[in-house]
Design a protein around this motif. Structure first.
Motif, PDB file in Angstrom:
ATOM      1  N   GLU A 128       0.819  -1.190   0.000  1.00 31.41           N
ATOM      2  CA  GLU A 128       0.000   0.000   0.000  1.00 31.41           C
ATOM      3  C   GLU A 128       0.866   1.259   0.000  1.00 31.41           C
ATOM      4  O   GLU A 128       1.913   1.320   0.635  1.00 31.41           O
ATOM      5  CB  GLU A 128      -0.923   0.021   1.218  1.00 31.41           C
ATOM      6  CG  GLU A 128      -1.991  -1.072   1.190  1.00 31.41           C
ATOM      7  CD  GLU A 128      -2.971  -0.918   2.330  1.00 31.41           C
ATOM      8  OE1 GLU A 128      -2.771   0.011   3.151  1.00 31.41           O
ATOM      9  OE2 GLU A 128      -3.923  -1.707   2.405  1.00 31.41           O
ATOM     10  N   ALA A 129       0.441   2.243  -0.746  1.00 31.74           N
ATOM     11  CA  ALA A 129       1.156   3.514  -0.792  1.00 31.74           C
ATOM     12  C   ALA A 129       0.154   4.646  -0.566  1.00 31.74           C
ATOM     13  O   ALA A 129      -0.825   4.757  -1.290  1.00 31.74           O
ATOM     14  CB  ALA A 129       1.842   3.686  -2.136  1.00 31.74           C
ATOM     15  N   GLN A 130       0.418   5.439   0.460  1.00 32.14           N
ATOM     16  CA  GLN A 130      -0.485   6.548   0.773  1.00 32.14           C
ATOM     17  C   GLN A 130       0.185   7.852   0.371  1.00 32.14           C
ATOM     18  O   GLN A 130       1.302   8.145   0.766  1.00 32.14           O
ATOM     19  CB  GLN A 130      -0.784   6.579   2.281  1.00 32.14           C
ATOM     20  CG  GLN A 130      -1.640   7.750   2.725  1.00 32.14           C
ATOM     21  CD  GLN A 130      -3.106   7.530   2.429  1.00 32.14           C
ATOM     22  OE1 GLN A 130      -3.653   6.525   2.801  1.00 32.14           O
ATOM     23  NE2 GLN A 130      -3.742   8.487   1.769  1.00 32.14           N
ATOM     24  N   GLN A 142      -6.436  -1.897  -5.877  1.00 31.86           N
ATOM     25  CA  GLN A 142      -7.471  -0.997  -5.380  1.00 31.86           C
ATOM     26  C   GLN A 142      -6.921   0.405  -5.182  1.00 31.86           C
ATOM     27  O   GLN A 142      -5.770   0.595  -4.770  1.00 31.86           O
ATOM     28  CB  GLN A 142      -8.042  -1.505  -4.057  1.00 31.86           C
ATOM     29  CG  GLN A 142      -8.935  -2.721  -4.224  1.00 31.86           C
ATOM     30  CD  GLN A 142      -9.676  -3.063  -2.956  1.00 31.86           C
ATOM     31  OE1 GLN A 142      -9.252  -2.699  -1.853  1.00 31.86           O
ATOM     32  NE2 GLN A 142     -10.776  -3.772  -3.090  1.00 31.86           N
ATOM     33  N   VAL A 143      -7.756   1.382  -5.477  1.00 29.62           N
ATOM     34  CA  VAL A 143      -7.430   2.784  -5.281  1.00 29.62           C
ATOM     35  C   VAL A 143      -8.544   3.428  -4.468  1.00 29.62           C
ATOM     36  O   VAL A 143      -9.728   3.245  -4.771  1.00 29.62           O
ATOM     37  CB  VAL A 143      -7.292   3.534  -6.628  1.00 29.62           C
ATOM     38  CG1 VAL A 143      -7.106   5.033  -6.389  1.00 29.62           C
ATOM     39  CG2 VAL A 143      -6.121   2.983  -7.428  1.00 29.62           C
ATOM     40  N   SER A 144      -8.170   4.167  -3.419  1.00 23.81           N
ATOM     41  CA  SER A 144      -9.131   4.935  -2.642  1.00 23.81           C
ATOM     42  C   SER A 144      -8.795   6.414  -2.775  1.00 23.81           C
ATOM     43  O   SER A 144      -7.634   6.804  -2.633  1.00 23.81           O
ATOM     44  CB  SER A 144      -9.099   4.529  -1.161  1.00 23.81           C
ATOM     45  OG  SER A 144      -9.508   3.193  -1.000  1.00 23.81           O
ATOM     46  N   VAL A 145      -9.807   7.225  -3.051  1.00 26.48           N
ATOM     47  CA  VAL A 145      -9.647   8.669  -3.180  1.00 26.48           C
ATOM     48  C   VAL A 145     -10.612   9.333  -2.219  1.00 26.48           C
ATOM     49  O   VAL A 145     -11.815   9.043  -2.248  1.00 26.48           O
ATOM     50  CB  VAL A 145      -9.931   9.141  -4.622  1.00 26.48           C
ATOM     51  CG1 VAL A 145      -9.772  10.654  -4.722  1.00 26.48           C
ATOM     52  CG2 VAL A 145      -8.983   8.454  -5.604  1.00 26.48           C
ATOM     53  N   PHE A 146     -10.075  10.182  -1.338  1.00 29.10           N
ATOM     54  CA  PHE A 146     -10.890  10.832  -0.313  1.00 29.10           C
ATOM     55  C   PHE A 146     -11.666   9.792   0.505  1.00 29.10           C
ATOM     56  O   PHE A 146     -12.810  10.016   0.902  1.00 29.10           O
ATOM     57  CB  PHE A 146     -11.867  11.837  -0.930  1.00 29.10           C
ATOM     58  CG  PHE A 146     -11.207  12.958  -1.684  1.00 29.10           C
ATOM     59  CD1 PHE A 146     -10.040  13.545  -1.210  1.00 29.10           C
ATOM     60  CD2 PHE A 146     -11.754  13.419  -2.859  1.00 29.10           C
ATOM     61  CE1 PHE A 146      -9.425  14.577  -1.899  1.00 29.10           C
ATOM     62  CE2 PHE A 146     -11.152  14.460  -3.560  1.00 29.10           C
ATOM     63  CZ  PHE A 146      -9.981  15.039  -3.069  1.00 29.10           C
ATOM     64  N   GLY A 147     -11.038   8.630   0.752  1.00 28.89           N
ATOM     65  CA  GLY A 147     -11.668   7.594   1.566  1.00 28.89           C
ATOM     66  C   GLY A 147     -12.674   6.734   0.825  1.00 28.89           C
ATOM     67  O   GLY A 147     -13.234   5.801   1.405  1.00 28.89           O
ATOM     68  N   THR A 149     -13.429   4.020  -2.196  1.00 31.60           N
ATOM     69  CA  THR A 149     -12.769   3.062  -3.076  1.00 31.60           C
ATOM     70  C   THR A 149     -13.331   3.159  -4.483  1.00 31.60           C
ATOM     71  O   THR A 149     -14.544   3.162  -4.682  1.00 31.60           O
ATOM     72  CB  THR A 149     -12.966   1.629  -2.551  1.00 31.60           C
ATOM     73  OG1 THR A 149     -12.385   1.517  -1.245  1.00 31.60           O
ATOM     74  CG2 THR A 149     -12.288   0.617  -3.475  1.00 31.60           C
ATOM     75  N   LEU A 150     -12.440   3.252  -5.453  1.00 29.80           N
ATOM     76  CA  LEU A 150     -12.845   3.263  -6.855  1.00 29.80           C
ATOM     77  C   LEU A 150     -12.950   1.823  -7.348  1.00 29.80           C
ATOM     78  O   LEU A 150     -12.039   1.022  -7.120  1.00 29.80           O
ATOM     79  CB  LEU A 150     -11.824   4.020  -7.710  1.00 29.80           C
ATOM     80  CG  LEU A 150     -11.547   5.479  -7.363  1.00 29.80           C
ATOM     81  CD1 LEU A 150     -10.533   6.052  -8.338  1.00 29.80           C
ATOM     82  CD2 LEU A 150     -12.826   6.298  -7.392  1.00 29.80           C
ATOM     83  N   GLU A 151     -14.036   1.503  -8.022  1.00 22.27           N
ATOM     84  CA  GLU A 151     -14.202   0.164  -8.597  1.00 22.27           C
ATOM     85  C   GLU A 151     -13.517   0.133  -9.964  1.00 22.27           C
ATOM     86  O   GLU A 151     -14.131   0.390 -10.995  1.00 22.27           O
ATOM     87  CB  GLU A 151     -15.686  -0.185  -8.714  1.00 22.27           C
ATOM     88  CG  GLU A 151     -16.399  -0.339  -7.383  1.00 22.27           C
ATOM     89  CD  GLU A 151     -15.928  -1.559  -6.603  1.00 22.27           C
ATOM     90  OE1 GLU A 151     -15.373  -2.481  -7.233  1.00 22.27           O
ATOM     91  OE2 GLU A 151     -16.116  -1.591  -5.381  1.00 22.27           O
ATOM     92  N   LEU A 152     -12.218  -0.178  -9.960  1.00 26.86           N
ATOM     93  CA  LEU A 152     -11.427  -0.162 -11.189  1.00 26.86           C
ATOM     94  C   LEU A 152     -11.146  -1.573 -11.682  1.00 26.86           C
ATOM     95  O   LEU A 152     -10.924  -2.484 -10.883  1.00 26.86           O
ATOM     96  CB  LEU A 152     -10.088   0.556 -10.959  1.00 26.86           C
ATOM     97  CG  LEU A 152     -10.138   1.994 -10.443  1.00 26.86           C
ATOM     98  CD1 LEU A 152      -8.721   2.541 -10.325  1.00 26.86           C
ATOM     99  CD2 LEU A 152     -10.985   2.880 -11.346  1.00 26.86           C
ATOM    100  N   THR A 153     -11.145  -1.737 -12.993  1.00 31.10           N
ATOM    101  CA  THR A 153     -10.661  -2.983 -13.571  1.00 31.10           C
ATOM    102  C   THR A 153      -9.134  -2.982 -13.475  1.00 31.10           C
ATOM    103  O   THR A 153      -8.514  -1.923 -13.261  1.00 31.10           O
ATOM    104  CB  THR A 153     -11.079  -3.097 -15.047  1.00 31.10           C
ATOM    105  OG1 THR A 153     -10.382  -2.100 -15.805  1.00 31.10           O
ATOM    106  CG2 THR A 153     -12.586  -2.911 -15.207  1.00 31.10           C
ATOM    107  N   PRO A 154      -8.479  -4.146 -13.627  1.00 32.99           N
ATOM    108  CA  PRO A 154      -7.012  -4.165 -13.577  1.00 32.99           C
ATOM    109  C   PRO A 154      -6.356  -3.217 -14.581  1.00 32.99           C
ATOM    110  O   PRO A 154      -5.355  -2.570 -14.266  1.00 32.99           O
ATOM    111  CB  PRO A 154      -6.676  -5.625 -13.880  1.00 32.99           C
ATOM    112  CG  PRO A 154      -7.843  -6.380 -13.359  1.00 32.99           C
ATOM    113  CD  PRO A 154      -9.033  -5.513 -13.679  1.00 32.99           C
TER     114      PRO A 154
END
Length: 225
Positions: A128-130, A142-147, A149-154
Motif C-alpha cells: 500500500e502507498a499513501q 485498489q485505489v481509494s480517493v478521499f476515503g 474506493t474506486l471500482e477499477l478494472t485491472p
C-alpha cells in the motif's frame, strides 16, 4: 482455510465439467452455470472470487453479462471464446474483462491464467502507498480517493497508477498502451480512449474534478488532486 470460489459459466457440459475437475484439483471451490440469464443474480448472491465467462451463451451473451457485473463489482473475469476476431477481444477487455482465452484451450492453461489473475487481486499491507488523499494498493489493485474506493478494472488500475505516479507529464496513446499490456496483445488507440473515458467517469464521481486532461495532438496528462 476458506476455499476461493470460482464461477464457471459454460454451456458445453463436458467442457464445464473438465474445467471444474481441474480447478477443484487446485483446491478451488467451483460452481457451474450454463444459462447466461442466471449469472448476474448468482454473482450478487454468492460473490465468487473469479468468473470464467464464455462469450457465447444461451439466454444472455458473455459481453452483456460482463457489462452488468462491472456496474457493481470489480471481481476478476476471464472470458473464454471460440470467436477469435480482434474486435471481440477488444470489446471484451474494454468492458472490463481481466483476460481472455481462445478455444480450443488446454485446461492446464486455464488453471495457470486463473492463478495469475488471482495473484494480482491478493493484497498485503506492504504494497500500500499513501499519498495525500489517495491510497493505492498494488496487490489488490485498489485505489481509494478521499476515503472512497474506486471500482477499477485491472487495466484501469494500471492506467491510473502510471498516470498518477507521473503527474504533470504528457503521454501518447502508444506510450500508455505499452504500459497497460505486457503480453504482446494487439490493441488500438480506441482501446486506450475507452479506458480513459471510464477512468475519468469514475474519478469524477468522487472528486468532482477533471483530473485527466487531453493534450491535443499528443495524448493525456494527469493533474494532482
Amino acid at each position: 482455510m476458506m476455499k476461493e470460489k470460482i464461477l464457471i459459466v459454460e454451456d458445453e457440459p463436458k467442457l464445464a465439467q473438465l474445467l471444474n475437475d481441474y480447478l477443484e484439483q487446485e483446491l478451488y471451490e467451483c460452481h457451474t452455470i450454463a444459462d447466461g440469464l442466471d449469472v448476474v443474480d448468482w454473482v450478487k448472491a454468492e460473490q465468487p472470487n473469479l468468473i470464467l465467462l464464455d462469450l457465447m451463451l444461451p439466454g444472455k451473451d458473455g459481453m452483456s453479462i460482463c457489462r452488468e457485473i462491472r456496474q457493481f463489482s470489480s471481481l476478476p473475469i476471464i472470458m473464454t471464446t471460440a470467436k477469435v476476431e480482434e474486435i471481440d477481444r477488444l470489446l471484451g477487455l474494454e468492458l472490463g474483462a481481466d483476460d481472455y482465452i481462445c478455444k480450443p484451450y488446454s485446461p492446464r492453461e486455464v488453471v495457470a491464467r486463473v492463478k495469475a489473475v488471482m495473484r494480482r487481486y491478493k493484497s498485503s499491507p506492504e504494497d500500500e502507498a499513501q499519498q495525500g488523499d489517495v491510497l493505492i494498493d498494488e496487490s489488490s489493485y485498489q485505489v481509494s480517493v478521499f476515503g472512497q474506493t474506486l471500482e477499477l478494472t485491472p487495466v484501469e488500475f494500471r492506467l491510473f497508477h502510471y498516470l498518477y505516479r507521473h503527474a504533470g507529464q504528457v503521454f501518447s496513446r502508444d506510450q500508455l498502451m505499452d504500459k497497460l499490456y505486457n503480453d504482446g496483445r494487439v490493441v488500438t488507440d480506441r482501446t486506450v480512449d475507452s479506458h480513459i473515458k471510464n477512468l475519468r467517469r469514475k474519478l469524477a464521481a468522487v472528486t468532482e474534478q477533471e483530473l485527466i486532461h487531453s493534450v491535443y495532438g499528443v495524448g493525456y496528462r494527469f493533474e494532482n488532486i
